[in-house]
Design a protein around this motif. Structure first.
Motif, PDB file in Angstrom:
ATOM      1  N   ALA A  82       1.020  -0.785   0.024  1.00 29.46           N
ATOM      2  CA  ALA A  82      -0.692   0.079  -0.202  1.00 29.46           C
ATOM      3  C   ALA A  82       1.179   0.947  -0.340  1.00 29.46           C
ATOM      4  N   GLU A  83       2.700   1.052   1.035  1.00 29.60           N
ATOM      5  CA  GLU A  83       2.807   2.407   0.870  1.00 29.60           C
ATOM      6  C   GLU A  83       3.645   2.903  -0.588  1.00 29.60           C
ATOM      7  N   LYS A  84       3.706   1.584  -1.590  1.00 34.05           N
ATOM      8  CA  LYS A  84       4.692   1.086  -2.552  1.00 34.05           C
ATOM      9  C   LYS A  84       3.522   1.956  -3.533  1.00 34.05           C
ATOM     10  N   LEU A  85       2.251   1.749  -2.869  1.00 33.93           N
ATOM     11  CA  LEU A  85       1.345   2.677  -4.351  1.00 33.93           C
ATOM     12  C   LEU A  85       1.247   4.196  -3.981  1.00 33.93           C
ATOM     13  N   VAL A  86       0.870   4.329  -2.654  1.00 34.93           N
ATOM     14  CA  VAL A  86       0.619   5.563  -2.694  1.00 34.93           C
ATOM     15  C   VAL A  86       1.895   6.505  -3.375  1.00 34.93           C
ATOM     16  N   VAL A  87       2.748   6.419  -2.876  1.00 29.11           N
ATOM     17  CA  VAL A  87       4.230   7.080  -3.493  1.00 29.11           C
ATOM     18  C   VAL A  87       4.441   6.859  -4.498  1.00 29.11           C
ATOM     19  N   GLU A  88       4.113   5.213  -5.408  1.00 28.57           N
ATOM     20  CA  GLU A  88       3.988   5.798  -7.274  1.00 28.57           C
ATOM     21  C   GLU A  88       2.659   6.467  -7.468  1.00 28.57           C
ATOM     22  N   ALA A  89       2.021   6.367  -6.990  1.00 32.61           N
ATOM     23  CA  ALA A  89       0.754   7.563  -7.327  1.00 32.61           C
ATOM     24  C   ALA A  89       1.138   9.370  -7.488  1.00 32.61           C
ATOM     25  N   SER A  90       2.342   9.135  -6.425  1.00 38.86           N
ATOM     26  CA  SER A  90       2.093  10.783  -6.063  1.00 38.86           C
ATOM     27  C   SER A  90       3.061  11.636  -7.329  1.00 38.86           C
ATOM     28  N   PHE A  91       4.274  10.043  -7.692  1.00 36.39           N
ATOM     29  CA  PHE A  91       4.721  10.484  -8.500  1.00 36.39           C
ATOM     30  C   PHE A  91       4.641  10.269  -9.574  1.00 36.39           C
ATOM     31  N   GLN A  92       3.342  10.173  -9.805  1.00 38.03           N
ATOM     32  CA  GLN A  92       2.220   9.969 -11.718  1.00 38.03           C
ATOM     33  C   GLN A  92       2.707  11.060 -12.252  1.00 38.03           C
ATOM     34  N   PRO A  93       1.968  11.667 -11.625  1.00 38.27           N
ATOM     35  CA  PRO A  93       1.692  13.413 -12.554  1.00 38.27           C
ATOM     36  C   PRO A  93       3.205  13.493 -13.193  1.00 38.27           C
ATOM     37  N   ALA A  94       4.023  13.146 -12.784  1.00 35.86           N
ATOM     38  CA  ALA A  94       5.731  13.664 -13.009  1.00 35.86           C
ATOM     39  C   ALA A  94       5.211  12.854 -14.135  1.00 35.86           C
ATOM     40  N   LEU A  95       5.878  10.988 -14.372  1.00 34.69           N
ATOM     41  CA  LEU A  95       6.285   9.774 -14.325  1.00 34.69           C
ATOM     42  C   LEU A  95       5.018  10.236 -16.183  1.00 34.69           C
ATOM     43  N   ASP A  96       3.726  10.362 -15.807  1.00 34.80           N
ATOM     44  CA  ASP A  96       3.323  10.766 -17.183  1.00 34.80           C
ATOM     45  C   ASP A  96       3.828  11.854 -18.513  1.00 34.80           C
ATOM     46  N   LYS A  97       4.799  12.530 -17.402  1.00 39.32           N
ATOM     47  CA  LYS A  97       5.733  13.749 -18.524  1.00 39.32           C
ATOM     48  C   LYS A  97       6.327  13.575 -19.364  1.00 39.32           C
ATOM     49  N   ILE A  98       6.777  12.338 -18.887  1.00 43.06           N
ATOM     50  CA  ILE A  98       8.435  11.644 -19.444  1.00 43.06           C
ATOM     51  C   ILE A  98       7.660  10.050 -20.795  1.00 43.06           C
ATOM     52  N   PRO A  99       8.176  10.857 -22.321  1.00 42.69           N
ATOM     53  CA  PRO A  99       7.499   9.913 -22.934  1.00 42.69           C
ATOM     54  C   PRO A  99       8.798   8.638 -23.512  1.00 42.69           C
ATOM     55  N   VAL A 100       9.589   8.403 -23.109  1.00 35.65           N
ATOM     56  CA  VAL A 100       9.617   6.981 -23.436  1.00 35.65           C
ATOM     57  C   VAL A 100       9.847   6.298 -22.303  1.00 35.65           C
ATOM     58  N   PRO A 101       9.499   5.286 -22.857  1.00 28.98           N
ATOM     59  CA  PRO A 101       8.667   3.897 -22.205  1.00 28.98           C
ATOM     60  C   PRO A 101       9.568   3.346 -21.679  1.00 28.98           C
ATOM     61  N   GLU A 102      10.715   2.831 -21.312  1.00 28.04           N
ATOM     62  CA  GLU A 102      11.950   2.328 -21.373  1.00 28.04           C
ATOM     63  C   GLU A 102      12.473   3.285 -20.181  1.00 28.04           C
ATOM     64  N   ILE A 103      12.076   3.977 -20.232  1.00 24.40           N
ATOM     65  CA  ILE A 103      13.033   5.283 -19.032  1.00 24.40           C
ATOM     66  C   ILE A 103      11.960   4.759 -18.217  1.00 24.40           C
ATOM     67  N   LYS A 104      10.567   5.113 -18.460  1.00 20.58           N
ATOM     68  CA  LYS A 104       9.759   5.413 -16.898  1.00 20.58           C
ATOM     69  C   LYS A 104       9.394   3.984 -16.028  1.00 20.58           C
ATOM     70  N   THR A 105       9.794   3.091 -17.068  1.00 15.44           N
ATOM     71  CA  THR A 105       9.572   1.602 -16.648  1.00 15.44           C
ATOM     72  C   THR A 105      11.138   1.614 -15.799  1.00 15.44           C
ATOM     73  N   GLN A 106      11.464   1.698 -16.394  1.00 14.18           N
ATOM     74  CA  GLN A 106      13.519   2.246 -15.025  1.00 14.18           C
ATOM     75  C   GLN A 106      13.383   2.670 -13.597  1.00 14.18           C
ATOM     76  N   ILE A 107      11.581   3.910 -13.776  1.00  7.47           N
ATOM     77  CA  ILE A 107      12.179   4.282 -12.662  1.00  7.47           C
ATOM     78  C   ILE A 107      11.331   3.811 -11.983  1.00  7.47           C
ATOM     79  N   SER A 108      10.204   3.442 -12.195  1.00 10.54           N
ATOM     80  CA  SER A 108       8.805   2.743 -11.622  1.00 10.54           C
ATOM     81  C   SER A 108      10.013   1.198 -10.871  1.00 10.54           C
ATOM     82  N   THR A 109      10.663   0.955 -11.881  1.00 10.32           N
ATOM     83  CA  THR A 109      11.309  -0.005 -10.827  1.00 10.32           C
ATOM     84  C   THR A 109      12.311   0.245 -10.027  1.00 10.32           C
ATOM     85  N   TYR A 110      13.012   1.132 -10.079  1.00 11.58           N
ATOM     86  CA  TYR A 110      13.594   2.145  -9.296  1.00 11.58           C
ATOM     87  C   TYR A 110      13.849   1.657  -7.826  1.00 11.58           C
TER      88      TYR A 110
END
Lengths: 366, 468
Positions: A329-357
């Motif tokens: 649940a904590e992970k999901l909440v942190v990721e959700a707060s980052f989502q608006p910025a992540l949505d602005k990243i146009p390279v899918p591989e980099i987005k995945t890398q960030i989420s995994t990281y």
């Protein structure tokens, strides 16, 4: 090796010294700068003129308009020691839908990087540029760079900078932006790695109806230190500036964020908004937030808000009532707060890398 | 309209601007030297420890730089400031015995009238010393002490020695070091455990002597479960030389006690107001600051609350109005130094005619202060584009179990609001004045009625120039 003792990231207006936020000290020595041998340009665009930007280049007088650098000394350091850099020039009316990607990798072969880029968007052009910094091994790396963006009338530029360096690295990065009338520059920054991160982003909304939108996320864990100094200067009439910052701090990480909205005299009708939201995940973190608002113009609307605290218990409770464990649940909440910025990243591989990281970092902490 | 503007300004200002002849029984030489400090100490019959304290403070002053932040203080020339002026009278307990010109000054300021109607005790300071002090008999019977600092140093020496400049130490900054060296006047209050002083006490500080400094020390101890409302007022006539105010306020709020400290500051616009105020709050205690800053040429004033006991609370409500030639750098700081502490800061700032207003604030949460809460709200209104308004808050948080919120807004009076009021038949000027009064309403409602009226008058007086 050179030790720099000057204060970097000075706050635009000084306050009490006992708070320790008027500037920050570069704690580590700057190593001798070698060459950077790899080709960073991963995705190019044939319609764009990409040339090497060398420090002697006098072709671009616009560089003088762009205030960038953590302080004067480090700005001169970048100019003198640059070992990589591009001038990305987008022709007038060229609207490029595909992003360009510069990816830097620090390793035992390329330990030091001093990069200086100029993105020059001519009238009514549009482009997206992603610049990434990573480490591929655990050798101690050093990065100091300047990225300058000049958006001519009606141009739209989206700059994304993603930093995922390793735990020993030093990351010093400065962005300078100049926006002419009716132009828009979106900046997305992601600060996840490095032992010490010091960044600045100074934008000048010079033209009428100019727009800048800054979206930033940071994640501090272990003993990471982050120091950020972002300034949006409203000069043009009806200029619009936005800063949205989301961060999470855990372990013994420390962070200082200075965000300044500066309404200069004459910026009639300007609107500026700044919001920083910080989630604190461990008892030994240190968070310093300094949201400044300066105004010499009455006909403006300025607003800033900061919220600091633990994770929203209602959100966690809801997610756990749906069967998630506390850590998920904590992970999901942190990721959700980052989502608006992540949505602005146009390279899918980099987005995945960030989420995994981020997920890996949160899991390591358990 | 113009005629009215001038008319109102002249009449209202004259209330504060009446100058009396500069009469005194002792006046220190201009400047700041060891000899001057020794002379003040001798004139005041200080005990030896106080003379030592003054001399140590002077040394700190000489070795401390001016602040590297905040408004420029270039015009301050200590060589031309007189640090001690003893008025030509001793302290009285009856207004009839106070010299006529001094009494008339306080009459005009409405102090004896307020004393009769709504106060439980009054202290009136004229230049460097208190000329009148009174307290209601029933409070004395309950053990409440309200007296001038000079008497307190004589009659309650051990208590003064225990608390004096322990909370604000001379090493804090240059102007408290100065205060430590040359302080005189001010009030001492002690409220015994469990005693509730239902009606406010008020001290009024009047600086009449040109080129002088006022360095009064206010020391208040509200003991366990007791409560007090203390009001402080200040004013001075305008001279064309720089006057200096470097007072110091130390407030000790003991376990379960409550203290409300209200200030309406209306120094003349040749005054440098470099004042230091601090409160130390124990478990379950509450400090409430209500602060109106209207006067002075330059102000640097940031009351600080240190919440050192669990569940201690701090509330700060402030309004600052800077007009032509004024730089009012004000704000508040709260140190959360214990668990379950909470703070609430609410400020309103107005600037006009080239005035500069700054909100400077700090919230610090110590590593042990888990479950602390803080909420800060700052709003600024600029009435024209030759003025300035800056907001400089800092949050330093060293614990994760916290709930910290900060919000600030800046803007001007919206055209829609004026249009709406005008559509209801209200003139544009009155509409603007109504909006400004509404803007400061959250502060005004925290003040006792007569002070709310005084604040509204000050706001109206300031607005005449803008709206007229």
């Amino acid at each position: 090796m050179k030790k720099y003792n000057t204060i970097v990231n000075p706050i635009p207006v000084q306050t009490w010294n006992w708070l320790g936020v008027n500037g920050t000290k570069l704690e580590n020595e700057i190593p001798a700068i070698g060459t950077y041998k790899k080709q960073p340009l991963k995705i190019s665009n044939s319609a764009v003129s990409i040339t090497k930007l060398d420090q002697q280049n006098q072709k671009y007088p616009v560089l003088n308009e762009l205030n960038a650098g953590l302080n004067e000394e480090l700005q001169e350091f970048v100019q003198a020691n640059q070992n990589s850099g591009f001038c990305i020039e987008i022709a007038a009316d060229d609207q490029l839908k595909e992003p360009m990607l510069l990816q830097y990798e620090l390793d035992d072969q390329d330990k030091t990087l001093v990069d200086h880029h100029l993105i020059l968007a001519h009238k009514n052009s549009e482009a997206t540029i992603v610049i990434g910094y990573q480490s591929t091994d655990e050798s101690k790396g050093f990065h100091n760079g300047i990225t300058q963006v000049y958006a001519e009338q009606g141009a739209i530029v989206h700059l994304v900078k993603v930093q995922m360096l390793s735990d020993q690295d030093i990351h010093l990065d400065a962005i300078g932006v100049f926006v002419e009338s009716d132009a828009q520059v979106d900046i997305t920054t992601v600060e996840l790695g490095a032992a010490q991160t010091i960044t600045s982003c100074k934008t000048n909304l010079a033209g009428d109806n100019s727009v800048v939108q800054v979206q930033s996320i940071y994640f501090g864990d272990k003993e990471r230190k982050l120091d950020m100094n972002y300034v949006v200067s409203h000069q043009g009439k009806k200029s619009i500036g936005t800063m949205e910052i989301h961060g999470a701090l855990m372990d013994k990480s420390q962070k200082t964020f200075r965000g300044t909205l500066d309404f200069l005299k004459g910026s009639r009708g300007a609107v500026g908004n700044e919001a920083e939201e910080i989630v604190l995940l461990s008892p030994n973190v240190r968070n310093r937030s300094v949201p400044l608002m300066l105004s010499g113009e009455s006909d403006v609307e300025g607003h800033h808000a900061v919220s600091i605290g633990k994770m929203d218990e209602d959100k966690l409770f809801y997610l756990m009532s749906r069967g998630l464990s506390l850590s998920d649940a904590e992970k999901l909440v942190v990721e959700a707060s980052f989502q608006p910025a992540l949505d602005k990243i146009p390279v899918p591989e980099i987005k995945t890398q960030i989420s995994t990281y981020i997920r890996r970092r949160l899991s390591d902490a358990e | 309209m113009d005629k009215k503007k001038t008319f109102v300004e002249d009449i209202e200002r004259s209330l504060y601007d009446i100058k009396n002849e500069d009469r005194y029984s002792y006046k220190a030489n201009q400047g700041l030297t060891e000899d001057i400090v020794r002379a003040i100490s001798k004139e005041k019959n200080d005990p030896d420890w106080m003379l030592d304290f003054r001399l140590r403070s002077l040394e700190v002053y000489n070795n401390t730089a001016l602040p590297s932040w905040g408004p420029a203080l270039d015009e301050l020339d200590m060589d031309h400031i007189v640090t001690y002026v003893r008025p030509d009278t001793t302290m009285k307990g009856d207004w009839k015995e106070v010299p006529e010109d001094i009494k008339n000054t306080f009459d005009r300021l409405g102090i004896p009238q307020a004393e009769k109607e709504s106060l439980a005790g009054v202290g009136a300071q004229y230049d460097s010393e208190v000329v009148y002090h009174s307290i209601k008999e029933d409070l004395v019977k309950q053990g409440v002490v309200y007296t001038d600092m000079e008497s307190a140093l004589r009659d309650y020496e051990s208590m003064v020695k225990e608390y004096f400049m322990q909370l604000v130490t001379p090493k804090d900054h240059k102007f408290v070091a100065l205060h430590g060296a040359v302080w005189s006047g001010g009030s001492f209050v002690y409220v015994p455990p469990g005693v509730h002083v239902d009606i406010p006490l008020q001290s009024y500080f009047r600086l009449n002597s040109p080129g002088a400094g006022q360095f009064e020390h206010t020391l208040i101890i509200v003991d366990k479960e007791a409560s007090l409302h203390f009001i402080e007022g200040c004013s001075a006539p305008k001279y064309n030389v720089t006057n200096l105010h470097a007072g110091c306020v130390e407030l000790y709020v003991k376990e379960g006690a409550r203290l409300r400290y209200s200030t309406i500051e209306n120094w003349s616009r040749n005054m440098l107001n470099l004042n230091t105020k601090r409160a130390l709050v124990d478990k379950d205690g509450l400090i409430e600051w209500v602060s109106g800053s209207f006067g002075s040429k330059i102000s640097m004033l940031y009351p600080r609350s240190i919440l050192r006991g669990e569940h201690a609370r701090a509330e700060f409500t402030g309004v600052t109005f800077a007009a032509k030639g004024q730089t009012l750098d004000t704000g508040a700081a709260v140190i959360h130094a214990a668990p379950y502490t909470s703070s609430n800061i609410s400020t309103r700032s107005i600037s006009k005619d080239g005035g500069v207003v700054v909100y400077r604030g700090a919230i610090k949460v110590a590593p042990n202060a888990h479950h602390s809460k803080s909420s800060v709200n700052c709003e600024s209104l600029m009435l024209d584009d030759i003025s300035r308004s800056d907001t400089l808050p800092v949050m330093d948080i060293l614990n994760d179990e916290v709930d910290i919120g900060h919000e600030a807004k800046i803007g001007r009076i919206s055209d829609e609001a004026i249009f709406y009021l005008m559509s209801r038949g209200i003139s544009e000027e009155e509409a603007k004045a109504m909006i400004v009064r509404g803007f400061v309403e959250p502060i005004a409602k925290e003040l006792p009625l007569e002070y709310a009226v005084e604040m509204n008058n000050l706001v109206n007086l300031e607005l005449e120039g803008t709206m007229g």
